[in-house]
Write a protein that holds these residues in place. Structure first.
Motif, PDB file in Angstrom:
ATOM      1  N   ARG A   1     -21.981   6.331 -25.465  1.00 17.92           N
ATOM      2  CA  ARG A   1     -22.539   6.514 -24.124  1.00 17.92           C
ATOM      3  C   ARG A   1     -23.419   7.857 -23.826  1.00 17.92           C
ATOM      4  O   ARG A   1     -24.556   7.734 -23.036  1.00 17.92           O
ATOM      5  CB  ARG A   1     -21.765   6.189 -22.995  1.00 17.92           C
ATOM      6  CG  ARG A   1     -22.267   6.330 -21.528  1.00 17.92           C
ATOM      7  CD  ARG A   1     -23.203   5.240 -21.426  1.00 17.92           C
ATOM      8  NE  ARG A   1     -23.794   4.945 -20.053  1.00 17.92           N
ATOM      9  CZ  ARG A   1     -24.738   4.560 -19.517  1.00 17.92           C
ATOM     10  NH1 ARG A   1     -25.620   4.047 -20.389  1.00 17.92           N
ATOM     11  NH2 ARG A   1     -25.384   4.663 -18.347  1.00 17.92           N
TER      12      ARG A   1
ATOM     13  N   GLN B   1     -17.552   4.174 -24.586  1.00 18.72           N
ATOM     14  CA  GLN B   1     -16.760   5.099 -23.493  1.00 18.72           C
ATOM     15  C   GLN B   1     -15.685   5.929 -23.898  1.00 18.72           C
ATOM     16  O   GLN B   1     -15.158   6.669 -23.286  1.00 18.72           O
ATOM     17  CB  GLN B   1     -16.249   3.995 -22.408  1.00 18.72           C
ATOM     18  CG  GLN B   1     -17.111   3.219 -21.825  1.00 18.72           C
ATOM     19  CD  GLN B   1     -18.039   3.839 -21.056  1.00 18.72           C
ATOM     20  OE1 GLN B   1     -18.072   4.983 -20.559  1.00 18.72           O
ATOM     21  NE2 GLN B   1     -19.261   3.250 -20.701  1.00 18.72           N
TER      22      GLN B   1
ATOM     23  N   THR C   1     -19.177  10.319 -26.924  1.00 22.74           N
ATOM     24  CA  THR C   1     -19.155   9.155 -27.125  1.00 22.74           C
ATOM     25  C   THR C   1     -20.791   8.462 -27.347  1.00 22.74           C
ATOM     26  O   THR C   1     -21.549   9.152 -27.223  1.00 22.74           O
ATOM     27  CB  THR C   1     -18.584   8.436 -25.885  1.00 22.74           C
ATOM     28  OG1 THR C   1     -19.500   8.290 -24.804  1.00 22.74           O
ATOM     29  CG2 THR C   1     -17.116   8.824 -25.576  1.00 22.74           C
TER      30      THR C   1
ATOM     31  N   SER D   1     -17.494  10.872 -20.944  1.00 18.11           N
ATOM     32  CA  SER D   1     -18.306  10.147 -21.817  1.00 18.11           C
ATOM     33  C   SER D   1     -18.751  11.243 -22.881  1.00 18.11           C
ATOM     34  O   SER D   1     -19.421  10.725 -23.792  1.00 18.11           O
ATOM     35  CB  SER D   1     -19.373   9.381 -20.953  1.00 18.11           C
ATOM     36  OG  SER D   1     -20.271  10.406 -20.395  1.00 18.11           O
TER      37      SER D   1
ATOM     38  N   SER E   1     -16.577  -1.930 -24.286  1.00 16.93           N
ATOM     39  CA  SER E   1     -17.462  -1.578 -23.060  1.00 16.93           C
ATOM     40  C   SER E   1     -18.674  -1.927 -23.254  1.00 16.93           C
ATOM     41  O   SER E   1     -19.534  -2.423 -21.969  1.00 16.93           O
ATOM     42  CB  SER E   1     -17.271  -0.072 -22.813  1.00 16.93           C
ATOM     43  OG  SER E   1     -17.889   0.690 -23.813  1.00 16.93           O
TER      44      SER E   1
ATOM     45  N   ASP F   1     -10.788   9.387 -23.650  1.00 17.00           N
ATOM     46  CA  ASP F   1     -11.083   8.528 -22.965  1.00 17.00           C
ATOM     47  C   ASP F   1     -11.298   9.017 -21.361  1.00 17.00           C
ATOM     48  O   ASP F   1     -11.399   8.068 -20.478  1.00 17.00           O
ATOM     49  CB  ASP F   1     -10.308   7.267 -22.887  1.00 17.00           C
ATOM     50  CG  ASP F   1      -8.587   7.658 -22.542  1.00 17.00           C
ATOM     51  OD1 ASP F   1      -8.757   9.125 -22.107  1.00 17.00           O
ATOM     52  OD2 ASP F   1      -8.045   6.720 -22.341  1.00 17.00           O
TER      53      ASP F   1
END
Length: 255
Positions: free
Chosen positions: A129, A102, A127, A124, A10, A121
Motif C-alpha cells: 500500500r 496492508q 507494505t 502501512s 485487502s 500490521d
C-alpha cells in the motif's frame, strides 16, 4: 482428491485448486473491492464455471476476509497457509517474506514447520500500500516506479509514516528532484523497513511471496540488503491460497 484454497486479501482475492502435493490445476485473482462477502460469492461462481463446485470439494479460507466465506469447510490463519504454500513452492527451510497490501510477514520455516513469525500490521509503511500511494503521487504505476528506481540515485525518504512520507515526496518534487531518485528513495525505504522486520527471523535463504513477488527490482534490493538469496516465482503470489488448498486437499483425503 484436490482441494480449494481461497485467500481474501485487502487488495486482491486469490483462489487455487491443488492436490495434497501442491500441484495446481487452477488459479484465479479477483480484486477484493469493498465487500469480502461479495468477492467470496464471485469466487464461488468463477470456480463453478471452471467445473470446481465449492459444494463438491473441500474449501479452506484464509486472509483477512477469511470469515466471509460461508461455504468454507475450515478457516485457517494466514501464517499457516503461507507457510504451507511457500514450503510447497520453495522447500521446507528458509524465511518467507510476504509483502501484502496492508501488512508484511516474515515466517521462519524449519522442516516445513513454522518456527517463528513476526508481522507488521499496525502501519502501512513497508507494505504494498505504501508503494501504491507513492507511485500514485509520482503519477506512475508500481512497475514504472521500479523501473525509475533502477535508474535513480539514492535519495533518503526519512519519514516512515505514510502520511509524512507522502508530504516529503511532494517537497522533493517541488524542489525538482528527479523522479528516478525519488522512486529509488521510496523503494529503499520500504526495503529497509522490511529487512528490519525480517532480521528478527534470520535464515540462510529467503522466499518472497505476495503481490511484489514479480517485482524484480524489489527482490534484488532485498537480496542485497539481507546478504542472502531471495527466491521467488510467479506462483508465489498465490502462496496463501495454495497453502489453503493443500490443507483442503488433506481434509478430502481424510474423508
Amino acid at each position: 482428491m484436490a482441494g480449494i484454497g481461497i485467500d481474501i486479501g485487502s487488495t486482491a482475492t486469490k483462489a487455487v485448486v491443488a492436490d495434497p502435493s501442491g500441484v495446481i490445476s487452477l488459479k484465479l485473482v479477483i480484486p477484493t473491492g469493498f465487500s469480502s462477502v461479495e468477492v467470496a460469492e464471485q469466487v464461488r461462481c468463477a470456480l463453478a464455471c471452471e467445473g470446481f463446485g465449492a459444494g463438491e470439494m473441500p474449501v479452506v479460507a484464509t486472509g483477512y476476509g477469511r470469515v466471509a466465506v460461508p461455504y468454507a469447510n475450515k478457516v485457517v490463519t494466514e501464517i499457516t497457509c503461507h507457510a504451507r504454500g511457500a514450503a510447497a513452492l520453495f522447500g521446507e527451510d528458509g524465511t518467507v517474506i510476504d509483502i501484502g497490501g496492508q501488512d508484511t510477514k516474515a515466517i521462519g520455516l524449519v522442516g516445513g514447520k513454522v518456527r517463528k513469525f513476526v508481522m507488521n500490521d499496525k502501519c502501512s509503511a513497508g507494505t504494498g500500500r505504501f508503494l501504491e500511494i507513492m507511485a500514485d503521487r509520482l503519477g506512475v504505476s508500481q512497475a514504472e516506479l521500479a523501473r525509475l528506481a533502477a535508474a535513480g540515485q539514492p535519495t533518503v525518504i526519512s519519514n516512515m509514516c505514510t502520511v509524512f512520507a507522502e508530504s516529503e515526496v511532494i517537497t522533493l518534487v517541488g524542489k525538482g528532484e528527479p523522479r528516478e531518485n525519488i522512486a529509488r528513495g521510496v523503494i529503499d525505504s520500504v526495503v529497509a523497513r522490511v529487512c528490519t522486520l525480517v532480521g528478527q527471523v534470520p535464515a540462510a535463504q529467503y522466499h518472497l511471496t505476495g503481490g511484489l513477488c514479480d517485482n524484480e527490482y524489489v527482490r534484488a534490493r532485498l537480496e542485497a540488503e539481507l546478504g542472502a538469496p531471495v527466491g521467488s516465482c510467479p506462483d508465489a503470489r498465490f502462496a496463501g491460497a495454495l497453502g489453503a488448498a493443500i490443507i483442503a486437499a488433506e481434509i478430502a483425503g481424510e474423508a
